[in-house]
Design a protein around this motif. Structure first.
Motif, mmCIF file in Angstrom:
data_model
loop_
_atom_site.group_PDB
_atom_site.id
_atom_site.type_symbol
_atom_site.label_atom_id
_atom_site.label_comp_id
_atom_site.label_asym_id
_atom_site.label_seq_id
_atom_site.Cartn_x
_atom_site.Cartn_y
_atom_site.Cartn_z
ATOM 1 N N ASP A 9 0.686 -1.199 0.035
ATOM 2 C CA ASP A 9 -0.195 0.019 -0.078
ATOM 3 C C ASP A 9 0.798 1.007 -0.099
ATOM 4 N N GLN A 337 -2.293 -13.885 0.666
ATOM 5 C CA GLN A 337 -3.515 -13.724 1.378
ATOM 6 C C GLN A 337 -3.626 -11.962 1.688
ATOM 7 N N LEU A 338 -2.461 -11.372 1.978
ATOM 8 C CA LEU A 338 -2.467 -9.939 2.075
ATOM 9 C C LEU A 338 -2.881 -9.317 0.760
ATOM 10 N N ALA A 341 -6.261 -9.578 -0.355
ATOM 11 C CA ALA A 341 -7.180 -8.688 0.436
ATOM 12 C C ALA A 341 -7.182 -7.092 -0.119
ATOM 13 N N ARG A 342 -5.850 -6.900 -0.705
ATOM 14 C CA ARG A 342 -5.587 -5.585 -1.223
ATOM 15 C C ARG A 342 -5.839 -5.439 -2.602
ATOM 16 N N GLY A 345 -7.370 -2.443 -3.469
ATOM 17 C CA GLY A 345 -6.763 -1.216 -3.104
ATOM 18 C C GLY A 345 -6.504 -1.509 -1.545
ATOM 19 N N PRO A 346 -5.565 -0.821 -0.920
ATOM 20 C CA PRO A 346 -5.158 -0.748 0.558
ATOM 21 C C PRO A 346 -6.388 -0.529 1.437
ATOM 22 N N GLY A 347 -6.373 -0.868 2.636
ATOM 23 C CA GLY A 347 -7.494 -0.622 3.431
ATOM 24 C C GLY A 347 -7.583 0.837 3.680
ATOM 25 N N ASP A 348 -8.845 1.154 3.814
ATOM 26 C CA ASP A 348 -9.126 2.616 4.190
ATOM 27 C C ASP A 348 -9.692 2.760 5.724
ATOM 28 N N LEU A 349 -8.954 3.362 6.474
ATOM 29 C CA LEU A 349 -9.060 3.556 7.925
ATOM 30 C C LEU A 349 -10.466 4.281 8.143
ATOM 31 N N LEU A 352 -13.108 1.516 7.419
ATOM 32 C CA LEU A 352 -13.283 0.801 8.377
ATOM 33 C C LEU A 352 -14.087 1.176 9.840
#
Lengths: 363, 655
Positions: A9, A337-338, A341-342, A345-349, A352
């Motif tokens: 990310d 797996q990571l 999961a991305r 796109g990377p996680g959006d805090l 979340l």
């Protein structure tokens, strides 16, 4: 927006530190000599200990792997062998009795870019740390485990260990030990280890060859190293080391070669009923019956049968690589797996934290 | 339908404000609406009856309606005790109000009992005159015998002290689902949704959220979703049309700070806080954990957030869980392990290694009843001294505790801040009450969360005078050691559990060095006090002479008790600690201001012991270890007594 598989990310502080290091120190140095792996720390094993030989062998062969010193980490537990990291000019952690495989698992799983090694002993790995060892092996995390087996507790001054032969007289067993020893190779194969080898401390060439293959293996490799404790269990492996008896009782394992051994190749390994193996006299069997060693067999039962040829008195000890099979390593699968999961796109805090049923309270 | 009291008068068992408005319902029934300022409902049933789900849905409806609330799930450790037995009873209590509430309520105003066991296990806690709703279908001779009822309480007059409404919940659910195509057994399982529908009508809850939830939850089994929704609607409509319930209740939304809210449990908030700590520090998160009640939900939650560079590792045991986390920290990740008390006992040796190697690590202990296996699903605060001292040698670590479910988020971020800034393992003490309890949570703005990037400074250049790297050279302010990670050239070093020589980190058996290093490790932890806020004192008038001090989840019950005490015209200061090691730097002075300090804890006086030892203050310990949170009324009585006796003795002294 498309995101490539495997794209991180944002650079983490880890990436930044490594990039900064490359700027400051230039490209990674991988052309090294054995002495480059030595530290300024005085080696404090007993004079004559087998650990010296292993340390020298490891330091001498490491340059051939082409791994920069900073990319290597050696994690150890507690015991004589576990002082090993202090003498290696790499990153290292001298941790807790039995726990090195667990600690190394976290490191290797979160940093697949590193070459992670575990140095342990028979008490450390098979007694107090038995649980971590079998689980590391079944998970197949990318790491190399060197198990120094001297069949005794040295650092605590001479109690019997989980690999000591039955009847061993020690300070804690004046009338002889009662418990049956582990065969570490059998144990590892029982845990479905993808790489299992065995070598002798004093056999520089054989040890180096097994270590090389173990280091190159992706996944968990376990190398049992027979190591002489000249203070508390001197001569434990003399049967195999003595030029007069060694060849008689040692079965060298070479992939693709028939299992023929002993003076003049007088002995060999043949199949037995129920899938087992047995020793035979070479001139008494048809050459087609002699087993040709194949370390890559998917089914561990062949390698297991090999490991059962030797008894606790060490006669008929196979030495070399028992098993070497390819399976995806735990760290690689975790990284996948990571990545998966991305994919979007990377996680959006913010998203979340906002997740689920929300409501607004107006001013 | 049978009932001892076919129509219910306006319920107001505990003096809550109530006003009645009559309105006309469909079918010409005159139904009245009573306005209340707060209600405590307890749903009780068999473990298989879905009471936790029903409670959670009612909570969601209530939260989105805008009431403030607190919940208390209470369930047995057995997954499915034999049906209909006392050990199998599971309950869910919530208090919701038109003002801010601090606890799930001492006692319910309304008890819903889905079977005789649920009635027997809970009736003693329903105050006289309280509303009791029963599933009459479950009061069969067989079920009554299971829990030792010689006669049927629905018929023997034993429930006359309560407003009892017995409703044929099961058969009405079956009737509503007769065309659903489901078998009797399957259809019966929707009776909790029928009940939820009825309660939703009674308390004017919005229903869209539950319908959306059921559609989502059973998207792969549309016939189950349809059945549950049908049962839910049938329950709602039953309430609307039946003569059994003449009254419905209105509890207006609570004034809350403007913002966006969601309902959140402690474990959920804690997990999100850990993700946030990773995002705000930039570090990958590595969780090493072994399943254990009541902490497993944190593992479950974090394992869903891999997109945030979160790795979760279900280890072979508690020791491997923390070991792997520490290994990951050595590699530069934020290592975390989550567990409960028995797990902390197993992790003690590795915590010691983390103290010695001075690496960041967050240890989350969701405390439960102990010792040994104890009460896995019940709450307690009895791991405080284990957290403080449960290791060999002098091995100080910071200890912090959240005060409410939502506060678990902030506590997690704070734990990470301390761990990273000071390169130390940090113990975060949550508990079962916080973990499973829920409350509305003001969603923070992600960008306003603490910036932890400055806490992470990986060394890449030698710091020694001779061009060498000294891993134990310290930051003069924080005493944090230099942190270099594998992969950085020229910084290779070895660390471990043996005593370190100052600066170099080499093995040292030198007596003076060991003394120095032991004191330095302690000084580093003590020095954290410089980075934490001063003591949090709530004393509206500022002249209270009695203080009540607590930590962790007792914040709600203590706060609620303090309000009651103040309501009676007395004065009390509430001191609540987030940081237990080190304490806020002014805590000693603050405590010395009061004539009396009371310390309620769900243990046998562990914080009291620390306060007495450190400050020589004659703290009055008030303890409870029932596995349940304090009731605020009981605490209020204790505080009130202390105030009255202090005043009396002071007056006596003046005469």
């Amino acid at each position: 927006m498309t995101v490539e598989l495997g794209m991180p990310d944002a650079p983490t502080p880890i990436d930044a530190a490594i990039a900064r290091s490359l700027e400051q120190h230039g490209p990674k140095v991988t052309e090294l000599k054995g002495k480059d792996f030595k530290t300024d720390q005085e080696v404090r094993w007993c004079p004559g200990c087998g650990d010296y030989v292993i340390l020298n062998a490891v330091q001498s062969f490491l340059p051939s792997l082409g791994i920069a010193r900073e990319d290597m980490v050696i994690v150890s537990g507690i015991g004589c062998s576990s002082r090993f990291p202090y003498y290696m000019n790499t990153y290292g952690m001298h941790s807790i009795h039995g726990r090195a495989p667990a600690i190394a698992t976290g490191l290797a799983a979160s940093r697949p870019d590193l070459s992670v090694w575990v140095v342990t002993g028979d008490g450390d790995a098979l007694s107090i740390g038995g649980n971590h060892l079998i689980h590391a092996l079944r998970r197949n995390v990318n790491m190399t485990i060197l198990l120094f087996n001297n069949r005794i507790y040295g650092l605590t001054k001479g109690q019997y260990s989980p690999t000591s032969e039955v009847g061993k007289v020690t300070k804690s067993t004046p009338m002889g030990s009662l418990d049956h020893p582990f065969n570490p190779v059998s144990l590892a194969l029982g845990a479905d280890a993808t790489f299992v080898g065995r070598a002798m401390d004093s056999d520089r060439k054989g040890l180096t060859e097994v270590l090389r293959q173990a280091a190159e293996h992706k996944g968990t490799s376990l190398v049992e190293i027979y190591q002489n404790c000249n203070i508390f269990n001197d001569g434990a492996f003399e049967l195999l080391k003595d030029p007069a008896t060694g060849p008689m009782w040692t079965i060298p394992l070479e992939h693709g070669k028939p299992l023929v051994f002993g003076p003049d190749g007088a002995s060999c390994v043949v199949r037995e009923d129920f899938g087992g193996l047995r020793i035979a006299e070479t001139n008494q069997v048809d050459p087609s019956e002699i087993v040709v060693h194949d370390a890559t067999r998917e089914d561990p039962s062949y390698a297991f049968a090999l490991s059962r040829l030797s008894s606790q008195d060490l006669r008929y000890s196979p030495m070399g690589v028992f098993r070497k099979v390819q399976k995806p390593s735990y760290d690689a699968m975790m990284t996948e797996q990571l990545d998966e999961a991305r994919l979007s796109g990377p996680g959006d805090l913010t998203a979340l934290l906002d997740g689920g049923d929300t409501w607004e309270v107006k001013a | 339908m049978t009932g001892t009291n076919p129509t219910v008068a306006p319920s107001n068992p505990d003096g809550a404000l109530a006003t009645t408005v009559s309105s006309s319902a469909p079918g010409g029934l005159v139904k009245s609406v009573v306005a209340l300022d707060r209600v405590v409902i307890r749903l009780a049933g068999d473990s298989g009856d879905g009471m936790q789900l029903t409670g959670n849905r009612f909570t969601s409806e209530t939260a989105s309606f805008g009431n403030d609330l607190k919940t208390l799930p209470n369930f047995p450790a057995e997954i499915r005790a034999p049906t209909g037995t006392l050990p199998g009873v599971s309950s869910f209590q919530l208090q919701f109000a038109d003002h801010d509430v601090m606890t799930p309520g001492d006692a319910p105003d309304v008890l819903v009992a889905m079977n005789p066991a649920a009635l027997k296990a809970n009736l003693s806690e329903l105050p006289g005159g309280g509303l009791l709703i029963l599933d009459s279908d479950e009061f069969t001779p067989r079920n009554l015998a299971k829990v030792g009822y010689a006669t049927n309480p629905l018929e023997d007059g034993s429930l006359e002290g309560w407003q009892t409404v017995s409703v044929a919940l099961t058969s009405m659910t079956l009737e509503a689902l007769k065309d659903s195509g489901l078998g009797k057994k399957e259809a019966e399982r929707s009776k909790n949704m029928f009940t939820l529908g009825l309660l939703s009508w009674m308390y004017h809850r919005p229903t869209e959220g539950t319908i959306r939830f059921l559609e989502r939850q059973f998207r792969r089994k549309p016939e189950i979703a349809a059945a549950n929704i049908a049962a839910f609607r049938a329950g709602y409509n039953y309430g609307d049309t039946t003569e059994a319930f003449a009254v419905s209740y209105e509890i207006k939304p609570a004034p809350m700070k403007p913002g966006r809210y969601r309902n959140i449990s402690g474990n959920q908030a804690l997990a999100l806080g850990l993700v946030a700590a990773g995002q705000r520090s930039g570090l990958p998160i590595f969780l090493g954990a072994y399943p254990i009640t009541p902490a497993s939900d944190i593992l479950h939650e974090l394992s869903r957030h891999k997109a945030f560079n979160v790795r979760t590792f279900q280890a072979e045991d508690e020791i491997a869980g923390i070991g792997a986390a520490l290994g990951a920290s050595f590699g530069g990740a934020l290592g975390i392990t989550t567990t409960s008390g028995p797990g902390v006992a197993l992790k003690a040796e590795t915590i010691g290694l983390a103290v010695m190697t001075e690496l960041p690590l967050v240890i989350v202990d969701v405390q439960r009843g102990g010792p040994s296996t104890g009460l896995p699903t019940k709450t307690e605060q009895s791991d405080l001294l284990q957290a403080m001292f449960g290791r060999n040698g002098e091995a100080p670590i910071p200890v912090i505790a959240p005060r409410s479910p939502g506060d678990c988020f902030d506590a997690a971020v704070e734990a990470a801040r301390i761990a990273l800034t000071y390169r130390t393992p940090v113990m975060l003490l949550s508990d079962g009450y916080l973990a499973n309890g829920a409350e509305p949570w003001a969603i923070p703005d992600a960008d306003s969360l603490p910036d932890l990037t400055s806490a992470v400074a990986f060394a890449t250049e030698p710091n020694g005078e001779d061009g060498e790297f000294l891993p134990y050279l310290r930051d003069p302010e924080t005493l944090a050691r230099a942190w270099a990670i594998p992969g950085t050239a020229g910084m290779q070093h070895r660390i471990g559990g043996l005593e370190k020589a100052d600066k170099t980190g080499n093995i040292s058996y030198d007596p003076a060095n060991h003394d120095f290093m032991t004191r330095t490790r302690q000084a580093k932890i003590d020095g954290i006090a410089a980075s934490i806020p001063l003591t949090d004192v709530e004393d509206p008038d500022g002249d209270a002479r009695v203080a009540v001090i607590g930590w962790g989840s007792t914040y709600g019950p203590i706060g609620s008790a303090a309000r009651q005490v103040r309501g009676s015209g007395r004065k009390v200061a509430q001191i609540h600690l987030r940081h237990i090691n080190p304490f806020p730097s002014d805590l000693g002075e603050v405590l010395a201001r009061y004539d009396r300090v009371i310390c309620p804890e769900m243990n046998l006086g562990q914080l009291s012991l620390l306060l007495r030892a450190k400050y020589l203050v004659d703290v009055q310990s008030h303890t409870q270890v029932s596995g349940m949170p304090f009731r605020s009324a009981g605490l209020a009585a204790v505080i009130q007594d202390a105030i009255d006796s202090t005043t009396a003795s002071l007056n006596g002294a003046q005469q």
